[in-house]
Write a protein that holds these residues in place. Structure first.
Motif, PDB file in Angstrom:
ATOM      1  N   ALA A 222       0.809  -1.218   0.000  1.00  5.13           N
ATOM      2  CA  ALA A 222       0.000   0.000   0.000  1.00  5.13           C
ATOM      3  C   ALA A 222       0.843   1.267   0.000  1.00  5.13           C
ATOM      4  CB  ALA A 222      -0.938  -0.012   1.211  1.00  5.13           C
ATOM      5  N   HIS A 223       2.028   1.227   0.608  1.00  9.01           N
ATOM      6  CA  HIS A 223       2.868   2.430   0.683  1.00  9.01           C
ATOM      7  C   HIS A 223       3.535   2.776  -0.648  1.00  9.01           C
ATOM      8  CE1 HIS A 223       6.589   0.083   0.548  1.00  9.01           C
ATOM      9  NE2 HIS A 223       6.031  -0.744   1.419  1.00  9.01           N
ATOM     10  N   SER A 224       3.417   1.871  -1.644  1.00 12.21           N
ATOM     11  CA  SER A 224       4.099   2.095  -2.917  1.00 12.21           C
ATOM     12  C   SER A 224       3.253   2.867  -3.935  1.00 12.21           C
ATOM     13  CB  SER A 224       4.535   0.757  -3.521  1.00 12.21           C
ATOM     14  OG  SER A 224       3.401  -0.037  -3.851  1.00 12.21           O
ATOM     15  N   TYR A 225       2.009   3.165  -3.595  1.00  9.84           N
ATOM     16  CA  TYR A 225       1.143   3.930  -4.497  1.00  9.84           C
ATOM     17  C   TYR A 225       0.138   4.718  -3.666  1.00  9.84           C
ATOM     18  CZ  TYR A 225      -2.269   0.211  -3.645  1.00  9.84           C
ATOM     19  OH  TYR A 225      -3.144  -0.670  -3.054  1.00  9.84           O
ATOM     20  N   ASP A 226      -0.457   5.744  -4.291  1.00 13.07           N
ATOM     21  CA  ASP A 226      -1.409   6.570  -3.539  1.00 13.07           C
ATOM     22  C   ASP A 226      -2.722   6.809  -4.276  1.00 13.07           C
ATOM     23  OD1 ASP A 226      -0.677   8.404  -5.510  1.00 13.07           O
ATOM     24  OD2 ASP A 226       0.649   9.540  -4.183  1.00 13.07           O
ATOM     25  N   ASN A 227      -2.941   6.116  -5.384  1.00 12.36           N
ATOM     26  CA  ASN A 227      -4.222   6.247  -6.075  1.00 12.36           C
ATOM     27  C   ASN A 227      -5.118   5.054  -5.735  1.00 12.36           C
ATOM     28  OD1 ASN A 227      -2.625   4.405  -7.565  1.00 12.36           O
ATOM     29  ND2 ASN A 227      -3.858   4.746  -9.396  1.00 12.36           N
ATOM     30  N   ALA A 228      -6.377   5.144  -6.146  1.00 13.62           N
ATOM     31  CA  ALA A 228      -7.334   4.057  -5.906  1.00 13.62           C
ATOM     32  C   ALA A 228      -7.251   3.071  -7.064  1.00 13.62           C
ATOM     33  CB  ALA A 228      -8.749   4.616  -5.776  1.00 13.62           C
ATOM     34  N   LEU A 229      -6.683   1.913  -6.808  1.00 12.01           N
ATOM     35  CA  LEU A 229      -6.463   0.942  -7.884  1.00 12.01           C
ATOM     36  C   LEU A 229      -7.757   0.534  -8.577  1.00 12.01           C
ATOM     37  CD1 LEU A 229      -3.777  -1.503  -6.409  1.00 12.01           C
ATOM     38  CD2 LEU A 229      -3.462   0.334  -8.076  1.00 12.01           C
ATOM     39  N   LEU A 230      -8.810   0.346  -7.794  1.00 11.73           N
ATOM     40  CA  LEU A 230     -10.061  -0.118  -8.387  1.00 11.73           C
ATOM     41  C   LEU A 230     -10.729   0.956  -9.238  1.00 11.73           C
ATOM     42  CD1 LEU A 230     -11.643  -2.253  -5.527  1.00 11.73           C
ATOM     43  CD2 LEU A 230     -10.130  -2.958  -7.384  1.00 11.73           C
ATOM     44  N   ASP A 231     -10.243   2.191  -9.138  1.00 11.14           N
ATOM     45  CA  ASP A 231     -10.774   3.269  -9.975  1.00 11.14           C
ATOM     46  C   ASP A 231      -9.849   3.577 -11.143  1.00 11.14           C
ATOM     47  OD1 ASP A 231     -12.954   3.552  -8.282  1.00 11.14           O
ATOM     48  OD2 ASP A 231     -11.913   4.981  -6.988  1.00 11.14           O
ATOM     49  N   ASN A 232      -8.771   2.821 -11.255  1.00 16.50           N
ATOM     50  CA  ASN A 232      -7.822   2.998 -12.354  1.00 16.50           C
ATOM     51  C   ASN A 232      -7.630   1.656 -13.059  1.00 16.50           C
ATOM     52  OD1 ASN A 232      -6.304   5.878 -12.280  1.00 16.50           O
ATOM     53  ND2 ASN A 232      -6.906   5.269 -10.212  1.00 16.50           N
ATOM     54  N   VAL A 233      -8.685   1.245 -13.730  1.00 19.00           N
ATOM     55  CA  VAL A 233      -8.731  -0.065 -14.368  1.00 19.00           C
ATOM     56  C   VAL A 233      -8.787   0.102 -15.883  1.00 19.00           C
ATOM     57  CG1 VAL A 233      -9.995  -2.245 -14.525  1.00 19.00           C
ATOM     58  CG2 VAL A 233      -9.988  -0.969 -12.385  1.00 19.00           C
TER      59      VAL A 233
END
Length: 214
Positions: free
Chosen positions: A56-67
């Motif tokens: 989780a510390h390696s990214y700061d966007n919402a993965l499920l919203d960037n599909v």
């Protein structure tokens, strides 16, 4: 007598109609109230699965919203399949691909593969398989740490020859009595790295486009 029978039949029909209407209403209300809970639970389960691949510390966007959706033969796809693009402070961080190894011992093996923007594997997990219990199922993290042997690997580390099981003169261990299963997984992960290398710019262009939209 007949009028009484008619009234009785009418009364019974009305009772049945009211009962049916109430039942339908109860089912509809139940579905609506549980639909949100189910969706939330599914989303949380997806986040947990992705979290095993990418810290989780390696990214700061919402993965499920960037599909984005890929239909790529090199990844073993036969239909459009989701991939997740991660960023940190607006810069590309990683991509999580879904891949299919079609040549498992008992059928295809579904994989989740995380690759950092630099081209290193952040993790690999098995989503679904039908491999033999006690043998091929050691590709599961719950059964063996073998799947973690991919962590930190890249397209060039090991080299081309190293991307094979040791029985085929490569770097990866096979299982006693079950070489086909790990061979299939190694090949699928290697192909995923090849796909990433060939499509690096296009994959992260999707992220940039999505983030630039108002």
């Amino acid at each position: 007598m007949l009028p009484e029978l008619s009234r009785s039949m009418l009364k019974n029909s009305l009772v049945l109609a009211v009962f049916a209407a109430v039942t339908v209403a109860v089912v509809a209300i139940t579905q609506q109230t549980t639909k949100g809970r189910i969706a939330t639970a599914e989303r949380e389960a997806q986040i947990r699965a992705l979290g095993e691949i990418l810290p989780a510390h390696s990214y700061d966007n919402a993965l499920l919203d960037n599909v984005i959706y890929l239909n790529e033969p090199l990844l073993g796809h036969t239909t459009e399949t989701p991939a997740y693009i991660a960023s940190a402070e607006g810069e590309p961080a990683a991509v999580i691909l879904q891949a299919r190894a079609p040549d498992g011992y008992s059928g295809s093996i579904q994989l989740l593969i995380g690759i950092t923007a630099e081209g290193n594997l952040s993790g690999v997990r098995v989503l679904q398989h039908k491999e033999t219990p006690g043998l091929g199922d050691r590709i599961e993290l719950a059964k063996s740490p073998w799947i973690k042997s991919f962590d930190g690997k890249s397209l060039t580390q090991p080299n081309q020859q190293g991307w094979a099981v040791k029985k085929d003169h490569g770097d990866f261990d096979q299982f006693a009595g079950a070489t086909i299963t790990p061979r299939a997984v190694v090949n699928a992960v290697h192909k995923a790295l090849q796909y990433f290398d060939q499509n690096h710019a296009q994959l992260f262009a999707h992220l940039n486009t999505a983030e630039s939209q108002p």
